[in-house]
Design a protein around this motif. Sequence first.
Motif, PDB file in Angstrom:
ATOM      1  N   THR A  96       0.840  -1.194   0.000  1.00 31.08           N
ATOM      2  CA  THR A  96       0.000   0.000   0.000  1.00 31.08           C
ATOM      3  C   THR A  96       0.875   1.245   0.000  1.00 31.08           C
ATOM      4  O   THR A  96       1.804   1.359   0.799  1.00 31.08           O
ATOM      5  N   ILE A  97       0.574   2.163  -0.912  1.00 32.13           N
ATOM      6  CA  ILE A  97       1.283   3.438  -0.997  1.00 32.13           C
ATOM      7  C   ILE A  97       0.291   4.552  -0.701  1.00 32.13           C
ATOM      8  O   ILE A  97      -0.780   4.622  -1.309  1.00 32.13           O
ATOM      9  N   GLY A  98       0.628   5.408   0.239  1.00 34.32           N
ATOM     10  CA  GLY A  98      -0.252   6.504   0.619  1.00 34.32           C
ATOM     11  C   GLY A  98       0.350   7.846   0.261  1.00 34.32           C
ATOM     12  O   GLY A  98       1.559   8.040   0.300  1.00 34.32           O
ATOM     13  N   SER A  99      -0.523   8.801  -0.093  1.00 35.04           N
ATOM     14  CA  SER A  99      -0.065  10.155  -0.397  1.00 35.04           C
ATOM     15  C   SER A  99      -1.250  11.107  -0.374  1.00 35.04           C
ATOM     16  O   SER A  99      -2.408  10.685  -0.478  1.00 35.04           O
ATOM     17  N   HIS A 100      -0.957  12.389  -0.236  1.00 36.92           N
ATOM     18  CA  HIS A 100      -1.993  13.408  -0.405  1.00 36.92           C
ATOM     19  C   HIS A 100      -2.400  13.396  -1.878  1.00 36.92           C
ATOM     20  O   HIS A 100      -1.568  13.186  -2.763  1.00 36.92           O
ATOM     21  N   HIS A 128      -5.293   7.825  -0.151  1.00 39.45           N
ATOM     22  CA  HIS A 128      -5.062   9.265  -0.209  1.00 39.45           C
ATOM     23  C   HIS A 128      -5.637   9.952   1.028  1.00 39.45           C
ATOM     24  O   HIS A 128      -6.776   9.707   1.422  1.00 39.45           O
ATOM     25  N   ASP A 129      -4.817  10.797   1.624  1.00 36.32           N
ATOM     26  CA  ASP A 129      -5.205  11.532   2.829  1.00 36.32           C
ATOM     27  C   ASP A 129      -4.186  12.644   3.017  1.00 36.32           C
ATOM     28  O   ASP A 129      -3.212  12.741   2.260  1.00 36.32           O
ATOM     29  N   ILE A 130      -4.375  13.482   4.029  1.00 36.04           N
ATOM     30  CA  ILE A 130      -3.380  14.505   4.296  1.00 36.04           C
ATOM     31  C   ILE A 130      -2.094  13.838   4.785  1.00 36.04           C
ATOM     32  O   ILE A 130      -2.131  12.730   5.337  1.00 36.04           O
ATOM     33  N   ILE A 147       4.275   8.886   0.479  1.00 40.28           N
ATOM     34  CA  ILE A 147       4.920  10.028  -0.178  1.00 40.28           C
ATOM     35  C   ILE A 147       4.256  11.256   0.435  1.00 40.28           C
ATOM     36  O   ILE A 147       3.115  11.579   0.100  1.00 40.28           O
ATOM     37  N   VAL A 148       4.952  11.889   1.360  1.00 48.09           N
ATOM     38  CA  VAL A 148       4.305  12.896   2.211  1.00 48.09           C
ATOM     39  C   VAL A 148       5.132  14.181   2.269  1.00 48.09           C
ATOM     40  O   VAL A 148       6.305  14.216   1.888  1.00 48.09           O
ATOM     41  N   ILE A 149       4.474  15.210   2.794  1.00 51.90           N
ATOM     42  CA  ILE A 149       5.084  16.524   2.922  1.00 51.90           C
ATOM     43  C   ILE A 149       5.445  16.786   4.385  1.00 51.90           C
ATOM     44  O   ILE A 149       4.625  16.596   5.281  1.00 51.90           O
TER      45      ILE A 149
END
Length: 280
Positions: A96-100, A128-130, A147-149
């Motif tokens: 699973t890959i998560g990102s905004h 996808h989420d913040i 992949i986040v900020i």
Amino acid sequence: MLPSPAEIEYFLEISKTLNLSRASERLGITQPTLSMSVKRLEQNIGAKLLIRSKSGVQLTKFGQRFVGSAQAMIEEWEKLRAIALSEKDEVQGQYTIGSHPSVALYSLSHFLPKLLHDYPKLHIELVHDISRHITEKVISYKIDFGIVINPISHPDLVIIKLAHDCVTLWTTKHNRNLNTLICDQNLLQTQDLSKQIRGSDWEFERIIHCSDLQVITDLVESGGGVGIIPTRVAEKAKGLKRYGKNPPVYEDVVTLVYRYDAQNSLAAKTIITAIKNIFI
């Protein structure tokens, strides 16, 4: 507490020999160690498995029933080990890959199509989420890679810097609503820029809150107002330009995050390499 595979294997050997001494010899362990293992297993299950006598041991009624279940557990354990070993040496499995959503727009297309083409046994789920929530889900094992900020450091996390970005004010050449600011007020970047704007020449008469950066971008494109938008998102749109001269800026760092224990398999290492190469 669940019994260990070793405890189950020891019990199965006893069920075959019905003799603790012979079972310990075949297993290559001492008899006291074997006896303690059986005792722990009985305590964990909450029932007696063996009846001890001078001639050896016998299985209780529950022990006889448990033999079949124990054998099935060992077989299932071996299957899991085989899967784990094969995934360790082959690029396959579910990740699973998560990102905004806005980060996904300028990152996923640069590596995911090729990754899926090159490794047909690899299955990817996207979330996808913040960024803050994505990072929390990586820490809690709900997401493999994020992949986040601007993630906050955590002892269990590997954080790899991918690129820099900046969030600022964007508009269009013919914008009829320059007194209107469109932004996601829940983002830390927006909150920081709002403080910089407040009481200055940049202050707006009205603010429209929107939780979707793509919608904000579309509204700004159509002349709906001035938007607080990441530069990498704005540059993918048509006709957007920075609002005024030297508008306030919030610096962002785009990062890859994952747990230290998530990089053992070849598939995980392949995904990490693919994501790291996005901005090279």
